[in-house]
Scaffold this motif. Structure first.
Motif, PDB file in Angstrom:
ATOM      1  N   ARG A  24      -6.911  14.244   4.327  1.00 30.88           N
ATOM      2  CA  ARG A  24      -7.706  13.408   5.227  1.00 30.88           C
ATOM      3  C   ARG A  24      -7.003  12.083   5.553  1.00 30.88           C
ATOM      4  NH1 ARG A  24     -11.341  16.773   6.177  1.00 30.88           N
ATOM      5  NH2 ARG A  24     -12.658  17.813   4.648  1.00 30.88           N
ATOM      6  N   LEU A  25      -5.752  12.198   5.933  1.00 26.28           N
ATOM      7  CA  LEU A  25      -4.959  11.034   6.320  1.00 26.28           C
ATOM      8  C   LEU A  25      -4.978  10.872   7.837  1.00 26.28           C
ATOM      9  CD1 LEU A  25      -1.864  11.775   4.043  1.00 26.28           C
ATOM     10  CD2 LEU A  25      -3.774  10.243   3.526  1.00 26.28           C
ATOM     11  N   SER A  26      -4.408   9.798   8.311  1.00 25.56           N
ATOM     12  CA  SER A  26      -4.216   9.630   9.749  1.00 25.56           C
ATOM     13  C   SER A  26      -3.233  10.692  10.236  1.00 25.56           C
ATOM     14  CB  SER A  26      -3.650   8.239  10.040  1.00 25.56           C
ATOM     15  OG  SER A  26      -2.314   8.153   9.534  1.00 25.56           O
ATOM     16  N   PRO A  27      -3.178  10.954  11.547  1.00 23.25           N
ATOM     17  CA  PRO A  27      -2.192  11.925  12.045  1.00 23.25           C
ATOM     18  C   PRO A  27      -0.764  11.603  11.589  1.00 23.25           C
ATOM     19  CG  PRO A  27      -3.758  11.419  13.767  1.00 23.25           C
ATOM     20  CD  PRO A  27      -4.069  10.491  12.628  1.00 23.25           C
ATOM     21  N   LEU A  28      -0.393  10.317  11.657  1.00 27.13           N
ATOM     22  CA  LEU A  28       0.949   9.940  11.226  1.00 27.13           C
ATOM     23  C   LEU A  28       1.102  10.138   9.718  1.00 27.13           C
ATOM     24  CD1 LEU A  28       3.665   8.859  12.245  1.00 27.13           C
ATOM     25  CD2 LEU A  28       2.840   6.545  11.765  1.00 27.13           C
ATOM     26  N   GLY A  29       0.059   9.820   8.959  1.00 24.41           N
ATOM     27  CA  GLY A  29       0.093  10.023   7.514  1.00 24.41           C
ATOM     28  C   GLY A  29       0.238  11.488   7.154  1.00 24.41           C
ATOM     29  N   THR A  30      -0.475  12.346   7.877  1.00 23.44           N
ATOM     30  CA  THR A  30      -0.362  13.792   7.651  1.00 23.44           C
ATOM     31  C   THR A  30       1.042  14.278   7.970  1.00 23.44           C
ATOM     32  OG1 THR A  30      -2.699  14.068   8.228  1.00 23.44           O
ATOM     33  CG2 THR A  30      -1.316  16.044   8.274  1.00 23.44           C
ATOM     34  N   TYR A  31       1.580  13.796   9.065  1.00 22.10           N
ATOM     35  CA  TYR A  31       2.943  14.159   9.489  1.00 22.10           C
ATOM     36  C   TYR A  31       3.949  13.824   8.382  1.00 22.10           C
ATOM     37  CZ  TYR A  31       7.286  13.716  12.260  1.00 22.10           C
ATOM     38  OH  TYR A  31       8.575  13.815  12.728  1.00 22.10           O
ATOM     39  N   PHE A  32       3.883  12.610   7.861  1.00 23.25           N
ATOM     40  CA  PHE A  32       4.842  12.207   6.831  1.00 23.25           C
ATOM     41  C   PHE A  32       4.552  12.887   5.489  1.00 23.25           C
ATOM     42  CE2 PHE A  32       5.770   8.276   9.454  1.00 23.25           C
ATOM     43  CZ  PHE A  32       7.076   8.646   9.736  1.00 23.25           C
TER      44      PHE A  32
END
Length: 765
Positions: free
Chosen positions: A87-95
């Protein structure tokens, strides 16, 4: 009129701006808005450079924060459930997909990495699960097109093609490749529809998988899926872009495809010209001639390139012939403008990304008519090449003679593996599951500052060496405290595993700022093989001997092997790769014997890059590579004593198809990556009775997460179930240079504790 274009452009930044900005984001020193602003600034800089160089068709979406294949997975909503649950931000999920995530009770490993075809670039392996629902999940390709459009630049967006994407993805699903292809094609159509709505003029679809061996089924699937994707006859021109080799399998079928243009690599894909001469070229398509080499740093030979263009003009008219690069310029440094410490005698023969833009345009201008021989650009190009070829550094009679006089016995150890193993078991008397590391320890800010102080003259050479010795003492003490069995000296005196040796060998050139992206934020500065290679003095002996003097436990001598030095350098083009490899092999062999004479009984000769230059087509494997690459390694250690143990290490690669050749390297112990992969490699090693002792990595050093003692224990138990415990070593999957001590210490402590726990209850131990 002939147009110009390139496949892609470097993104890491002339001064590694993207690397440092992204790493600052990882450390929470800046927020996503600041990261985005710097990325936009860099993109605009690159687009403007291409416009200034008069490139007609400029790419967009070749930019990435981490990796283009990961970008594509993100675009297509191919995000494994375990990352969504964070449940991270899109950028957080990406990284998190790229680097893993560990915070509180949330602990997820990164996706695997593999080498991008025959390069030193690593891509993130997408994972398609049973419940993956393909859909458009991201707007990046469309946003970047609009961003460039706002600058007055009508770019060609670049996307990785459906066939290459699925061939490189891991299908963790019951769905077949064909079923995934069918379902995903609908999303690709939606992507193209969105590009149509944006009003683009060109779309580049990268399908480098076409330069590999294709079956008849592959070819038919490729034709069918693209005839479906391109059925609408879009207003924009579609480019089928290939690189890293020739397209011999699919070439006769190009006429059946709906693409408007085909990009062909004419640097590595030497048979592409033969294919054009044999079959002609489809009269309804544009050819994008990849004449400027995107993987090497030498200036283009204008005469040879113009001769190729002349051949092509027999098959396509001027309006259907575009001049371009053989592949993305991602694989070369940004510019020679920052290289003010290399003599003009050498720098004039080098061309990095910016200079290759000029070369693309020069070739367009020079090939207009036969008056090119009178052009100053052509004359100067010819003169530079003549000066380079006559440079005295390029020919060493003594070295050439040594290579020519090599005999069969120079490539073979006197005792066979079984005899050596028995002697070494008695000599070292290691416990079951001996523990070690791959070699390097973290290059901390303190170490980097120390090295910088030496360069600036702020400290003397003696002061520098004293500080390095203290670091070695400390790391030896730490390894003893956690009870590792085989120690290393930490490699604090080294910047890079190839650069370090290249600087101590005659025949190499080094750049100040020639950074090339290896993966994510990791950048390397490949040396340049300019001349014949010669070892003039011992390179590692004083450091390894000093470390060994600090402990009663064995300390490994750490060397880089000839194939890795060659593959991670920019090789010269006027000498066969085999000859260069043997020259380096002789030099490393001299160092091995000096280490042995100094009392070092375990010597690791890393061949991290052995597989990456394997030709992409199996019929070329032996003659073009393996028949000299394996002997080059054996040349380094053929003269050591029976009780000297030779280790080697290999990084992210697929080994199953060259397992016999790895056995033929005839090392005593090999360490390999296994932490990010499933157990299929272990199964294969078991099924094929792999001869060498082996250390499959038990945790992933490319991620900052700390593995738990329990997960390492479980992995060791899995390994014991598949491999002979008496041949098994325990180690991380790669060197620890890029990590911090904050995660390195607890990771190694957990590794040793897990090993001891397994030893305590393993029958027969």
């Amino acid at each position: 009129m002939t147009k110009t274009t390139i496949v892609g452009y470097p993104r890491i930044g002339v001064n590694r701006e993207l690397k440092f900005t992204t790493e600052a984001y990882f450390k929470n020193e800046i927020d996503a808005k600041e990261l985005s602003a710097k990325a936009k600034e860099l993109r605009q800089e690159y687009w403007n450079k291409q416009r200034e160089a008069r490139i007609d068709i400029i790419p967009s979406n070749d930019f990435s924060y981490y990796d283009n294949l990961l970008d594509t997975a993100f675009l297509l909503n191919i995000i494994p459930e375990r990352y969504k649950k964070l449940r991270l931000s899109p950028l957080g999920t990406y990284f998190a997909m790229a680097r893993g995530y560990q915070k509180g009770d949330k602990d997820v490993k990164a996706l695997p990495m593999k080498k991008w075809f025959n390069t030193n670039y690593h891509y993130i392996v997408p994972e398609i699960e049973k419940d993956t629902e393909f859909s458009i999940n991201d707007t990046k390709p469309f946003d970047l097109y609009r961003e460039a459009k706002a600058l007055g630049i009508d770019t060609k967006p670049v996307i990785i093609g459906i066939f290459t994407f699925l061939k490189l993805a891991h299908l963790n699903t019951d769905k077949t490749f064909e079923k995934c292809l069918e379902e995903l094609s609908q999303v690709y159509i939606e992507v193209l529809d969105k590009f149509e709505a944006e009003g683009i003029s060109y779309l580049q679809i990268d399908e480098p998988i076409l330069v590999t061996d294709l079956s008849e089924s592959d070819i038919n699937l490729f034709k069918d899926v693209y005839n479906k994707i391109l059925a609408k006859n879009y207003k924009f021109k579609t480019i089928l872009q290939t690189y890293f080799g020739d397209v011999r399998d699919i070439y006769p079928h190009l006429k059946d495809l709906k693409f408007d243009a085909v990009g062909l690599d004419l640097a590595e894909g030497k048979k592409n010209i033969e294919l054009i001469e044999k079959y002609g070229f489809p009269k309804d398509k544009v050819i994008i001639a990849g004449i400027v080499n995107g993987k090497n740093i030498w200036i283009n030979n204008y005469k040879k390139s113009i001769d190729i263009i002349k051949k092509l003009k027999k098959y396509v008219d001027e309006d259907r012939l575009y001049i371009g690069t053989s592949c993305s310029l991602l694989h070369v440094p940004h510019t020679i403008a920052k290289e003010d410490k290399i003599s003009k005698d050498y720098i004039e023969s080098l061309a990095f990304a910016e200079q290759k833009l000029v070369e693309v345009n020069d070739l367009r201008e020079l090939s207009k008519d036969d008056k090119y021989v009178e052009n100053n650009k052509y004359t100067e190009n010819t003169n530079i090449l003549e000066r380079k070829n006559s440079n005295s550094i390029c020919f060493n009679k003594d070295i050439r003679s040594k290579v020519e006089n090599l005999k069969d016995e120079d490539f073979v150890r006197a005792e066979d593996f079984d005899e050596r193993r028995k002697t070494q078991k008695e000599y070292f008397n290691f416990p079951i599951l001996p523990t070690t590391t791959i070699g390097s320890f973290p290059q901390t800010k303190e170490i980097k500052k120390l090295r910088q102080s030496l360069r600036k003259g702020e400290i003397s050479e003696n002061q520098y060496e004293d500080e390095i010795k203290e670091k070695i003492k400390d790391i030896i003490k730490f390894q003893e405290e956690i009870d590792l069995d085989v120690l290393v000296h930490g490699e604090y005196e080294r910047t890079d595993m190839v650069e370090y040796f290249g600087r101590l060998l005659h025949g190499f050139l080094f750049t100040q700022n020639g950074w090339v992206q290896s993966y994510g934020t990791r950048a390397v500065k490949p040396p340049i093989v300019y001349g014949d290679i010669k070892r003039e003095n011992p390179m590692t002996v004083k450091w390894i001997k000093y470390a060994q003097d600090q402990t009663d436990r064995p300390v490994k001598g750490m060397l880089t092997g000839p194939i890795t030095i060659l593959n991670w350098s920019f090789p010269r083009e006027d000498l066969e790769l085999k000859q260069i490899a043997y020259q380096i092999g002789l030099a490393i062999g001299e160092e091995v014997l000096d280490l042995e004479a100094a009392g070092i009984k375990i010597i690791q000769i890393d061949e991290a890059a052995l597989r990456e230059k394997l030709p992409l087509r199996k019929e070329d494997w032996r003659e073009e590579y393996l028949d000299w690459a394996i002997p080059a390694f054996r040349l380094t250690n053929s003269k050591v004593k029976i009780d000297t143990q030779i280790h080697t290490h290999m990084c992210y690669s697929e080994f199953s198809d060259i397992i016999k050749e790895i056995d033929d390297m005839d090392a005593d112990v090999i360490s390999i990556e296994a932490a990010r992969s499933d157990s299929s490699l272990l199964d294969f090693l078991h099924e094929n009775n792999f001869k060498l002792e082996i250390g499959p990595g038990v945790y992933d050093i490319h991620s900052p997460r700390v593995p738990t003692e329990e997960e390492i224990e479980e992995l060791i138990k899995t390994m014991i179930g598949k491999l002979d415990i008496k041949k098994l070593w325990i180690n991380p999957d790669c060197g620890l240079k890029t990590r911090g001590m904050k995660e390195t210490k607890p990771s190694l402590i957990n590794m040793v504790k897990a090993t001891k726990k397994v030893r305590s209850y393993t029958p027969g131990v």
